[in-house]
Design a protein around this motif. Structure first.
Motif, mmCIF file in Angstrom:
data_model
loop_
_atom_site.group_PDB
_atom_site.id
_atom_site.type_symbol
_atom_site.label_atom_id
_atom_site.label_comp_id
_atom_site.label_asym_id
_atom_site.label_seq_id
_atom_site.Cartn_x
_atom_site.Cartn_y
_atom_site.Cartn_z
ATOM 1 N N ARG A 71 39.141 42.670 52.825
ATOM 2 C CA ARG A 71 39.824 43.362 51.731
ATOM 3 C C ARG A 71 38.924 44.327 50.985
ATOM 4 N NH1 ARG A 71 40.614 38.120 52.100
ATOM 5 N NH2 ARG A 71 42.705 37.239 52.371
ATOM 6 N N GLU A 100 35.855 42.068 41.552
ATOM 7 C CA GLU A 100 35.506 43.297 42.255
ATOM 8 C C GLU A 100 34.075 43.683 41.903
ATOM 9 O OE1 GLU A 100 38.305 46.853 42.880
ATOM 10 O OE2 GLU A 100 36.976 47.534 41.251
ATOM 11 N N HIS A 123 35.563 43.163 47.718
ATOM 12 C CA HIS A 123 36.444 42.075 47.302
ATOM 13 C C HIS A 123 35.628 40.788 47.232
ATOM 14 C CE1 HIS A 123 39.942 39.465 46.993
ATOM 15 N NE2 HIS A 123 39.445 38.749 47.982
#
Length: 317
Positions: A84, A19, A29
């Motif tokens: 994501r 991260e 992501h």
């Protein structure tokens, strides 16, 4: 029919999840593929960063990751508001911010060693923004660049088609109407899904230059359709006005290649030739008969261009 045969299902390649927190607090992501079999010390020292394009996600690099992950450390990530990654405020959905995000990825994940940055479409624009934001990195930490299916400026917005939302449609909307539609994402995104048959035809026509397997078209369409309308709307103005021509001189510090399909309907070959004209030290790899999603349509040829670039970087590093 051009049928790339994936060694595993499309979109299933996964790496070590990381991260990155950007300068405005958005969580990106990131996935890291460590080399399984480094063949040479110079090869293993290089980190290759892959930056995806508008309304896609990191899965679009499926074939390149399978081809390169055995010998190179790879870093891929979902751009802000894509895939994501965390959602961004509208005011930070700009190419300049994407350049700063890329700088954060370099700082927090890749480490101080040599890096090659590879971008497709809007991802390549992010690399140009990085060159504007941190020109001192090029030749120091950034040792090579590949710009794929992109432009330094002058994008024809009407050609920028997405499932159910051609660019000419977005271009005609007022900012107020876009803001209103963005507040009703279920209504707009349901309409996009309802026109899925039309969307598939649009994806095939705009994204590819020739016949491709239905699986590739479906995979591309799923990525595009999975990008919410408000994200498409937020980034559209920045993509449309993008102009980094004055920054291209930074690229002469490192080996650089521009890759483009000869039948790219979104960022045509003329856009790539303009980059070369502005900075003659940049090499051009034209892939005959391919379209905008050349990384999926002709993955072996794109990967060959990347491998050739990495070889040049290793010699010069």
């Amino acid at each position: 029919m051009n049928r790339p045969s994936p060694a595993q299902p499309l979109g299933s390649v996964r790496g070590l999840a990381r991260e990155v927190v950007t300068d405005d607090g958005v969580k990106l992501h990131v996935e890291v593929d460590e080399p399984a079999k480094p063949t040479r010390e110079a090869t293993s020292r290089l980190t290759v960063v892959l930056v995806h394009g508008y309304a896609l996600n990191l899965d679009c690099w499926h074939f390149q990751r399978l081809a390169l992950r055995a010998t190179h450390r790879l870093v891929t990530y979902d751009q802000r508001s894509h895939g994501r990654s965390g959602r961004s405020s509208s005011e930070h959905c700009t190419i300049e911010q994407l350049g700063r995000d890329l700088a954060d990825v370099l700082d927090q994940v890749t480490g101080p060693g040599p890096v090659v940055v590879i971008g497709h479409s809007m991802g390549a624009m992010a690399i140009m923004a990085l060159a504007e934001h941190r020109p001192e990195e090029f030749g120091a930490r950034v040792r090579g660049v590949a710009l794929i299916s992109t432009t330094a400026g002058g994008l024809d917005a009407e050609a920028l088609g997405l499932p159910g939302l051609p660019g000419r449609f977005l271009q005609r909307l007022t900012p107020a109407l876009i803001a209103t539609l963005a507040k009703a994402p279920r209504l707009v995104d349901t309409g996009r899904r309802a026109s899925s048959g039309i969307a598939l035809k649009l994806t095939r026509r705009l994204a590819f230059g020739g016949p491709v397997d239905d699986e590739i078209v479906d995979f591309t369409d799923v990525m595009l359709a999975g990008t919410p309308f408000h994200v498409v709307a937020d980034f559209f103005p920045g993509v449309e006005v993008h102009d980094k021509t004055s920054t291209l001189h930074v690229l002469k510090q490192v080996p650089t290649v521009v890759v483009c399909g000869s039948l790219d309907a979104i960022t045509p070959m003329d856009s790539s030739r303009q980059i070369i004209a502005s900075e003659p030290s940049v090499e051009l790899a034209e892939i005959a008969g391919a379209g905008h999603m050349v990384i999926l349509e002709r993955p072996a040829e794109v990967t060959a261009a990347i491998v050739a670039l990495l070889s040049r970087v290793e010699v010069d590093a």
